[in-house]
Motif scaffolding. Structure first.
Motif, short mmCIF file in Angstrom:
data_model
loop_
_atom_site.label_atom_id
_atom_site.label_comp_id
_atom_site.label_asym_id
_atom_site.label_seq_id
_atom_site.Cartn_x
_atom_site.Cartn_y
_atom_site.Cartn_z
N GLY A 152 86.66 104.39 22.78
CA GLY A 152 86.67 103.64 21.72
C GLY A 152 87.82 102.82 21.90
O GLY A 152 88.98 103.28 21.94
N ASP A 153 88.08 101.59 21.22
CA ASP A 153 89.28 100.83 20.86
C ASP A 153 89.97 101.45 19.81
O ASP A 153 89.73 102.10 18.88
CB ASP A 153 88.88 99.22 20.39
N LYS A 154 91.47 101.33 20.09
CA LYS A 154 92.55 102.03 19.23
C LYS A 154 92.04 101.58 17.77
O LYS A 154 92.58 102.42 16.81
CB LYS A 154 93.80 101.61 19.49
N SER A 155 91.35 100.42 17.46
CA SER A 155 91.14 100.23 15.98
C SER A 155 89.95 101.01 15.45
O SER A 155 89.82 101.16 14.12
CB SER A 155 90.78 98.76 16.01
N VAL A 156 89.28 101.57 16.51
CA VAL A 156 87.98 102.29 15.86
C VAL A 156 88.25 103.92 15.71
O VAL A 156 89.07 104.41 16.49
CB VAL A 156 86.95 102.33 17.06
N PRO A 157 87.71 104.38 14.68
CA PRO A 157 88.21 106.10 14.67
C PRO A 157 88.35 106.77 15.88
O PRO A 157 89.24 107.37 16.05
CB PRO A 157 87.46 106.40 13.42
N CYS A 158 86.89 106.69 16.53
CA CYS A 158 86.99 107.60 17.63
C CYS A 158 87.80 107.40 18.77
O CYS A 158 88.29 108.08 19.45
CB CYS A 158 85.54 107.66 18.23
N GLY A 159 88.33 106.02 19.00
CA GLY A 159 89.07 105.68 20.00
C GLY A 159 90.69 105.93 19.36
O GLY A 159 91.38 106.50 20.18
#
Length: 281
Positions: free
Chosen positions: A156-163
């Motif tokens: 996941g992108d760093k902006s997404v929780p899983c990332g």
């Protein structure tokens, strides 16, 4: 004499006819009343409708909860599933929503700061895992194996929780010497894409476009478990992954929205969340 008897006879028939007609009228009124009552009793109350903005990882469990809510509470739920950060942006821009359920506290705190919600409640916890494509020939049994040559990794992108959780775990593994700098760098190099939605990660791995993806334990479900192997890592177990939920201040259906929250925190919804792998108290 005969004429006199005839008059009496016709008079009697006339009286009997009036009585019979009166009884029929009364009977008809009673029948109409009964039919009206039956129609009224059979008439269903219009469902209470709410819109729930929910993290993509809640898709399967929340869809089942919606079915039960319709039966048990006469609440009709419409969902918008996406990355928590995308949902926050939409809510901040005035999107019509009654409930927000996030995959992290960070995004919930943001809309609290923005004045979109007053209070929230943690309703579930989750775990981060590596979902390995069963068709891949590369052996992956831990976080370290993601550094192997040829590994195609999707996160996941760093902006997404899983990332955000993944990068946090990766940094922690380097800091506590679980992995060295070279392994750290190789893992980063093997990342082929940073997705904005956890379901997009799952999709790419399921289709064999990647050897592995870092997702939640709850994302490996009945429909994809024949393609995905769950790989756990001790570094992921250190993460505190909490899911908060809240009623949106601008909601015009606050009572039904609160009923939804009560259902997933104290009612049958808890059992459904548990069934799909969420950790509930």
């Amino acid at each position: 004499m005969r004429r006199k008897h005839n008059k009496k006879f016709f008079k009697l028939v006339f009286i009997i006819g009036i009585i019979v007609s009166f009884i029929m009228v009364l009977g008809g009124c009673g029948s109409t009343t009964s039919k009206t009552s039956a129609v009224q009793s059979n008439k269903k109350e219009a469902p209470k409708k709410i819109t729930v903005f929910a993290a993509a990882s809640l898709t399967e469990s929340y869809n089942e909860i919606a079915k039960d809510l319709k039966k048990d509470k006469n609440i009709e739920v419409s969902y918008n599933f996406a990355g928590s950060q995308q949902l926050v942006t939409a809510i901040d821009q005035g999107a019509n929503a009654d409930v927000f359920a996030s995959a992290d506290t960070k995004n919930m705190d943001k809309i609290k700061t923005d004045g979109k919600v007053d209070k929230s409640k943690i309703f579930a916890n989750n775990q981060l895992i590596i979902a390995k494509y069963k068709g891949s020939s590369i052996s992956i049994t831990s976080l370290k194996d993601l550094a192997k040559d040829g590994v195609k990794l999707v996160v996941g992108d760093k902006s997404v929780p899983c990332g955000s959780y993944f990068y946090k775990a990766l940094d922690a593994a380097l800091k506590d010497n679980t992995i060295d700098q070279d392994t750290y760098n190789k893992i980063l190099k093997n990342i082929k894409s940073n997705e904005l939605n956890v379901k997009d990660i799952v999709s790419k791995v399921t289709l064999g476009e990647a050897d592995a993806g870092v997702v939640y334990k709850t994302d490996v479900v009945k429909s994809n478990k024949d393609k995905l192997q769950v790989v756990k890592d001790s570094e992921f177990s250190k993460l505190k992954i909490e899911y908060p939920v809240a009623v949106i201040n601008s909601s015009s259906n606050k009572n039904a929205a609160q009923e939804f929250i009560d259902y997933i925190t104290t009612g049958k919804g808890k059992d459904i969340l548990k069934k799909y792998g969420f950790i509930v108290k």
